[in-house]
Enzyme design. Structure first.
Site, PDB file in Angstrom:
ATOM      1  N   GLY A  49      -5.019  -8.607   4.238  1.00  0.00           N
ATOM      2  CA  GLY A  49      -6.249  -9.389   4.310  1.00  0.00           C
ATOM      3  C   GLY A  49      -6.340 -10.413   3.195  1.00  0.00           C
ATOM      4  N   SER A  50      -7.517 -10.536   2.603  1.00  0.00           N
ATOM      5  CA  SER A  50      -7.786 -11.633   1.673  1.00  0.00           C
ATOM      6  C   SER A  50      -6.934 -11.594   0.414  1.00  0.00           C
ATOM      7  CB  SER A  50      -9.264 -11.639   1.299  1.00  0.00           C
ATOM      8  OG  SER A  50     -10.047 -12.008   2.412  1.00  0.00           O
ATOM      9  N   THR A  51      -6.386 -10.432   0.038  1.00  0.00           N
ATOM     10  CA  THR A  51      -5.526 -10.398  -1.142  1.00  0.00           C
ATOM     11  C   THR A  51      -4.269 -11.238  -0.934  1.00  0.00           C
ATOM     12  OG1 THR A  51      -4.479  -8.353  -0.360  1.00  0.00           O
ATOM     13  CG2 THR A  51      -6.337  -8.132  -1.876  1.00  0.00           C
TER      14      THR A  51
END
Length: 215
Positions: A49-51
């Protein structure tokens, strides 16, 4: 339900701490289910995801496709890609953001616009140079290398979705290594636990990992 933690020196890949939960007592391992005995740091691959947005942003900077002071218009918080509408989390509207602002707000639309500038080929090649889809070759058994499909299997939506960390899976150590490369100036280190071996007679010999490669 479960979790993992890894602490690694970004300069040389030395693993300073590694833990999984649920855990078990090694003195009575037979009393615990296999689920509890798995080292989740390397055995569990998940969608980052956003990482993963630091990968997309780093590659765009490296390719000269964005500057740190340029603003990206995130519009009304939505974007249409391949007949699919993608929105910001909780339908936020952030307007114009720098790359730093995209990270600060974890803007899906902002990082997708950056990723579309990269295009599939540069995104795939660059993420591969960060070690995505490859084992870290850490000195422990049971590593899951994750999933990163070849370009031939990308859909019309893949460029956008992979830019924000979907359609790809990593283990926690792979993500730590990616983060280390951002921290140390772009070098992909070789994660390792053993730094020396002491023989029964007391003689010690150093274990030297491979030199970092420039990502």
């Amino acid at each position: 339900a479960s979790g993992s933690v890894v602490v690694m020196d970004p300069s040389n890949g030395e693993i300073l701490a590694m833990a999984s939960a649920p855990d078990f007592d090694p003195n009575a391992f037979q009393d615990f289910p296999p689920e509890a005995r798995r080292n989740r740091v390397i055995a569990d691959a998940y969608e980052p995801g956003s990482t993963f947005k630091i990968v997309t942003g780093s590659l765009a900077l490296d390719n000269g496709l964005i500057s740190l002071d340029e603003t990206i218009d995130t519009g009304d918080g939505s974007i249409r890609v391949a007949n699919t509408t993608i929105t910001e989390a909780d339908h936020h509207r952030y307007g114009a953001l720098t790359l730093g602002g995209i990270f600060e707000h974890s803007s899906n639309i902002g990082i997708i616009r950056v990723g579309l500038r990269l295009g599939p080929s540069r995104l795939f090649t660059g993420a591969t140079s960060f070690g995505v889809g490859q084992s870290t070759e850490v000195d422990l058994p049971g590593e899951n290398p994750g999933i990163f499909r070849p370009l031939s299997r990308w859909s019309a939506l893949s460029n956008a979705e992979i830019s924000m960390g979907q359609e790809v899976s990593l283990n926690a150590l792979q993500l730590a290594r990616i983060t280390a490369a951002v921290a140390n100036g772009g070098l992909l280190v070789h994660p390792h636990l053993v730094t020396k071996i002491v023989e029964p007679g007391g003689e010690a010999r150093a274990v030297t990992p491979p030199e970092p490669a420039r990502a």
